[in-house]
Design a protein around this motif. Structure first.
Motif, PDB file in Angstrom:
ATOM      1  N   GLY A  46      11.068  11.695  -2.240  1.00  0.00           N
ATOM      2  CA  GLY A  46      10.947  10.996  -0.939  1.00  0.00           C
ATOM      3  C   GLY A  46      11.355  11.696   0.379  1.00  0.00           C
ATOM      4  N   VAL A  47      12.194  12.838   0.150  1.00  0.00           N
ATOM      5  CA  VAL A  47      12.798  13.531   1.365  1.00  0.00           C
ATOM      6  C   VAL A  47      11.845  14.467   1.815  1.00  0.00           C
ATOM      7  CG1 VAL A  47      14.766  14.818   2.058  1.00  0.00           C
ATOM      8  CG2 VAL A  47      15.141  13.187   0.299  1.00  0.00           C
ATOM      9  N   LYS A  48      11.705  14.591   3.265  1.00  0.00           N
ATOM     10  CA  LYS A  48      10.808  15.554   3.729  1.00  0.00           C
ATOM     11  C   LYS A  48      11.641  16.781   4.092  1.00  0.00           C
ATOM     12  CE  LYS A  48       7.049  15.288   7.105  1.00  0.00           C
ATOM     13  NZ  LYS A  48       6.715  14.728   8.309  1.00  0.00           N
ATOM     14  N   VAL A  49      11.213  17.863   3.190  1.00  0.00           N
ATOM     15  CA  VAL A  49      11.985  19.128   3.079  1.00  0.00           C
ATOM     16  C   VAL A  49      11.116  20.309   3.836  1.00  0.00           C
ATOM     17  CG1 VAL A  49      13.038  20.695   1.761  1.00  0.00           C
ATOM     18  CG2 VAL A  49      12.798  18.410   1.016  1.00  0.00           C
ATOM     19  N   GLY A  92       4.685  18.848  -1.383  1.00  0.00           N
ATOM     20  CA  GLY A  92       4.840  18.471   0.338  1.00  0.00           C
ATOM     21  C   GLY A  92       6.130  19.371   1.028  1.00  0.00           C
ATOM     22  N   VAL A  93       6.474  19.946   0.382  1.00  0.00           N
ATOM     23  CA  VAL A  93       7.585  20.966   0.764  1.00  0.00           C
ATOM     24  C   VAL A  93       7.000  21.780   1.757  1.00  0.00           C
ATOM     25  CG1 VAL A  93       9.344  22.572   0.598  1.00  0.00           C
ATOM     26  CG2 VAL A  93       9.128  20.908  -1.279  1.00  0.00           C
ATOM     27  N   ILE A  94       7.448  21.706   3.120  1.00  0.00           N
ATOM     28  CA  ILE A  94       7.059  22.470   4.385  1.00  0.00           C
ATOM     29  C   ILE A  94       7.712  23.818   4.355  1.00  0.00           C
ATOM     30  CG2 ILE A  94       7.035  22.562   6.930  1.00  0.00           C
ATOM     31  CD1 ILE A  94       7.728  19.347   6.604  1.00  0.00           C
ATOM     32  N   CYS A  95       6.697  24.865   4.193  1.00  0.00           N
ATOM     33  CA  CYS A  95       7.250  26.348   3.782  1.00  0.00           C
ATOM     34  C   CYS A  95       7.031  27.239   5.009  1.00  0.00           C
ATOM     35  CB  CYS A  95       6.633  26.823   2.706  1.00  0.00           C
ATOM     36  SG  CYS A  95       6.817  25.682   1.404  1.00  0.00           S
ATOM     37  N   CYS A  96       7.942  28.115   5.339  1.00  0.00           N
ATOM     38  CA  CYS A  96       7.544  28.973   6.310  1.00  0.00           C
ATOM     39  C   CYS A  96       8.544  30.227   5.867  1.00  0.00           C
ATOM     40  CB  CYS A  96       8.453  28.277   7.529  1.00  0.00           C
ATOM     41  SG  CYS A  96       8.155  28.943   8.998  1.00  0.00           S
ATOM     42  N   GLU A  97       8.051  31.405   6.187  1.00  0.00           N
ATOM     43  CA  GLU A  97       8.759  32.608   5.865  1.00  0.00           C
ATOM     44  C   GLU A  97       8.815  33.409   7.240  1.00  0.00           C
ATOM     45  OE1 GLU A  97       9.945  33.705   3.008  1.00  0.00           O
ATOM     46  OE2 GLU A  97       8.861  32.646   1.715  1.00  0.00           O
ATOM     47  N   THR A  98      10.023  33.854   7.622  1.00  0.00           N
ATOM     48  CA  THR A  98      10.538  34.588   8.823  1.00  0.00           C
ATOM     49  C   THR A  98       9.652  36.061   8.773  1.00  0.00           C
ATOM     50  OG1 THR A  98      12.375  35.705   8.317  1.00  0.00           O
ATOM     51  CG2 THR A  98      12.489  33.542   9.387  1.00  0.00           C
ATOM     52  N   GLY A  99       9.812  36.682   7.537  1.00  0.00           N
ATOM     53  CA  GLY A  99       9.159  37.960   7.043  1.00  0.00           C
ATOM     54  C   GLY A  99      10.180  38.989   8.162  1.00  0.00           C
ATOM     55  N   GLY A 100       9.618  40.272   8.277  1.00  0.00           N
ATOM     56  CA  GLY A 100      10.143  41.413   8.947  1.00  0.00           C
ATOM     57  C   GLY A 100       9.543  42.731   8.626  1.00  0.00           C
ATOM     58  N   PRO A 101      10.407  43.727   9.129  1.00  0.00           N
ATOM     59  CA  PRO A 101       9.840  44.967   9.014  1.00  0.00           C
ATOM     60  C   PRO A 101       9.616  45.594   7.538  1.00  0.00           C
ATOM     61  CG  PRO A 101      11.957  45.301   9.504  1.00  0.00           C
ATOM     62  CD  PRO A 101      11.699  43.523   9.579  1.00  0.00           C
TER      63      PRO A 101
END
Lengths: 369, 247
Positions: free
Chosen positions: B29-32, B79-88
């Motif tokens: 139940g933790v929002k990650v 429901g894990v909130i995901c995001c990727e910085t990425g790069g060159p």
């Protein structure tokens, strides 16, 4: 390649904005950049350089320092200079090289403040954004760092966002101050060192560079602000009603269509457009090449940084243009062009013909004749 | 909101550890929110059935200042909130600056205020090789750094480097060293040599992952151990680590 400037100049960079807005505040500004770049910030972009002294330095960053992350050298040099000069504060900011190597200016400012016991803050400039961002952030940091709320002084106004980059030094600021003084309103802050900024009853924001600070003061100290410049006499009368405002107030234009277009700094252009409408009944649209976040734009307005888009838009929509003379090079050949030099754009090239439109309807009518 | 960063030598299993911790916490139940800080942009791949997400840098290059959170934030497994910085692309540009720019952009778009995660996990590429890679451990970012390592020499070496960086930056209010996660799944490992390092940096091993072929199998199937093999020892080990981190 939409944002490539083939013909136009680019606006002064964020670093120049920091130096300019802090110029008369009695501090010491150090730009972490390669040697040689200081003439850009402190002379090319600064018409006060030979009239009023100010402590603006470049760290003379070398390739070796950048590769090795020589933060210690920077801290030592800044601290040593500050101990000699004893400025009221120190502001450090960056340029492209420190931005790429990820210099942590917040941490460096803390270390310098401990070393020197002089208040130090940082502005995370990269040299790749416009002067608006640098000036806006520097003013906000200055207020956060130094200004304390004592008690509200009624009938006092701060003028936020003055830099010669937008207003040159031909008496425009002085006329704004005189307008208020002649009408019994005290001017509290005009860009000189002042700890009492938070005690003013209202803020007049005369350029986008002052908007961040105004928003902060509204959200945290309930000081309402008005965005606008007293261009011409009729708009000046409206701006004098600033003491009655209770919440953020903006110029609201409703131009749906026009063949007269103004290009320039957002608050200046909106004020000019509205002043022309009030004085002559002529409606105009605006092209915003710089930030206009938080302002109210009209349906006819257009926001773009792109030279190509500006050129296309002008060719389709404009028969009359008010803008810096450099824009003449991308204006339609048959358009009537009214020169309005902008120091942040063309620097000293046209400084001798920058008009002072403050409270002056005749100069305004002359401009669009 | 807790913010932590996971560092460690390349290929040591940071993303696997991060993804399993994320899912273990989310199940409770933790929002990650998991943020991959790597130009490869593959930190959250196990949370999206092997699908690579559009990265912040990729989208920022296309959209510039019109970039919105909808372009770069995605909801993954549990429901894990995901995001990727990425790069060159490899061999070009500056990956470190990519991380700085992306993390600043998330702040600017008020990502943490809008998604309100209970915990943010920065999954950071390799070692602290330049200023950009130290960004997630700076003031205002992670409060604690955990290092994934095996007892293999080069892995301990990277672990020592990361610990040293944290030690050097102590005066700047950077993240604290939270401890080491011993990954035995990549090479035969003993605790003794790592215990020595713990003594040097006054820290501890907060958990370990045993060798088990199911780890490889889960990865081949583009999923987490917690999802595919929830009742195994390895899943239990991930859950224990997650609990310690989110204590």
């Amino acid at each position: 390649m939409n944002n490539t400037l083939k013909i136009l100049s680019c606006y002064s960079a964020d670093t120049a904005g920091v130096c300019s807005i802090l110029y008369e505040l009695g501090g010491m500004v150090v730009v972490h950049d390669a040697s040689g770049c200081n003439s850009t910030y402190s002379t090319h972009d600064e018409p006060r350089w030979n009239k009023k002294p100010s402590n603006i330095f470049i760290s003379a960053l070398t390739e070796r320092d950048a590769i090795m992350g020589n933060d210690a050298g920077f801290i030592e040099n800044v601290s040593s200079a500050a101990k000699d000069l004893k400025p009221k504060f120190i502001c450090i900011c960056g340029s492209p090289m420190p931005a790429l190597i990820g210099t942590d200016f917040t941490a460096l400012a803390e270390e310098i403040e401990i070393n020197t016991s002089i208040p130090c803050f940082s502005v995370a400039t990269t040299g790749t954004y416009s002067y608006i961002q640098g000036a806006g952030e520097a003013l906000l940091q200055y207020i956060k760092k130094f200004c304390i709320f004592k008690k509200k002084n009624h009938n006092t106004v701060n003028i936020l966002g003055f830099t010669p980059l937008d207003f040159y030094i031909n008496g425009q600021l002085e006329r704004i101050v005189k307008l208020f003084a002649d009408n019994g309103i005290n001017v509290n802050f005009i860009g000189k060192y002042c700890e009492d900024i938070l005690c003013a009853s209202v803020n007049l924001v005369i350029s986008q560079s002052g908007l961040k600070a105004a928003k902060y003061m509204w959200e945290n100290y309930n000081i309402p602000y008005m965005c606008g410049i007293p261009i011409g006499e009729k708009l000046s009368e409206l701006i004098l009603k600033i003491q009655n405002i209770q919440s953020p107030t903006f110029i609201e234009r409703n131009t749906e269509k026009s063949d007269l277009y103004i290009i320039g700094e957002s608050i200046f252009s909106q004020s000019l457009s509205y002043a022309i409408e009030l004085e002559t009944g002529l409606k105009s649209g605006i092209i915003y090449p710089l930030e206009n976040e938080g302002l109210k734009t009209a349906p006819a307005d257009f926001t773009t940084e792109s030279e190509e888009e500006t050129e296309n838009f002008l060719s389709l929509n404009a028969k009359k243009i008010i803008a810096d003379p450099i824009y003449k090079n991308i204006a339609p050949k048959n358009a009537v062009f009214h020169d309005l030099p902008h120091f942040a754009f063309s620097g000293r090239c046209y400084e001798h013909i920058i008009p002072n439109l403050i409270c002056n309807s005749n100069a305004l009518k002359e401009l669009i004749k | 909101m807790i913010k932590i960063a996971i560092y460690g030598k390349g290929g040591i299993g940071k993303s696997t550890v991060c993804s399993n911790i994320s899912v273990a916490l989310a199940k409770k139940g933790v929002k990650v929110m998991q943020i991959g800080c790597d130009p490869k942009a593959d930190s959250t791949i196990l949370l999206h059935k092997g699908e690579k997400l559009p990265s912040i840098m990729e989208e920022y290059t296309k959209k510039g200042t019109a970039l919105s959170l909808d372009d770069i934030v995605f909801i993954g497994e549990e429901g894990v909130i995901c995001c990727e910085t990425g790069g060159p692309p490899p061999g070009t540009g500056c990956a470190g600056r990519g991380i700085i720019n992306s993390l600043e952009r998330l702040e600017k778009l008020s990502a943490y205020k809008i998604y309100k995660p209970d915990i943010v996990i920065f999954d950071v590429l390799g070692d602290v090789v330049c200023g950009g890679f130290s960004m997630p451990m700076r003031k205002g970012y992670a409060q604690k750094v955990y290092v994934v390592t095996s007892s293999e020499k080069m892995s301990r070496y990277a672990c020592a480097n990361i610990s040293m960086a944290l030690e050097n930056f102590k005066g700047r209010g950077y993240a604290e060293l939270g401890g080491y996660i011993l990954n035995k799944s990549t090479s035969p490992s003993d605790r003794d040599s790592l215990n020595e390092l713990c003594k040097d940096f006054n820290t501890q091993i907060i958990g370990e992952i045993s060798y088990d072929p199911i780890i490889k199998s889960a990865e081949e199937n583009d999923t987490t151990i917690i999802h595919s093999y929830p009742d195994t020892t390895v899943a239990e080990q991930f859950k224990n680590i997650a609990e310690k981190i989110y204590a």
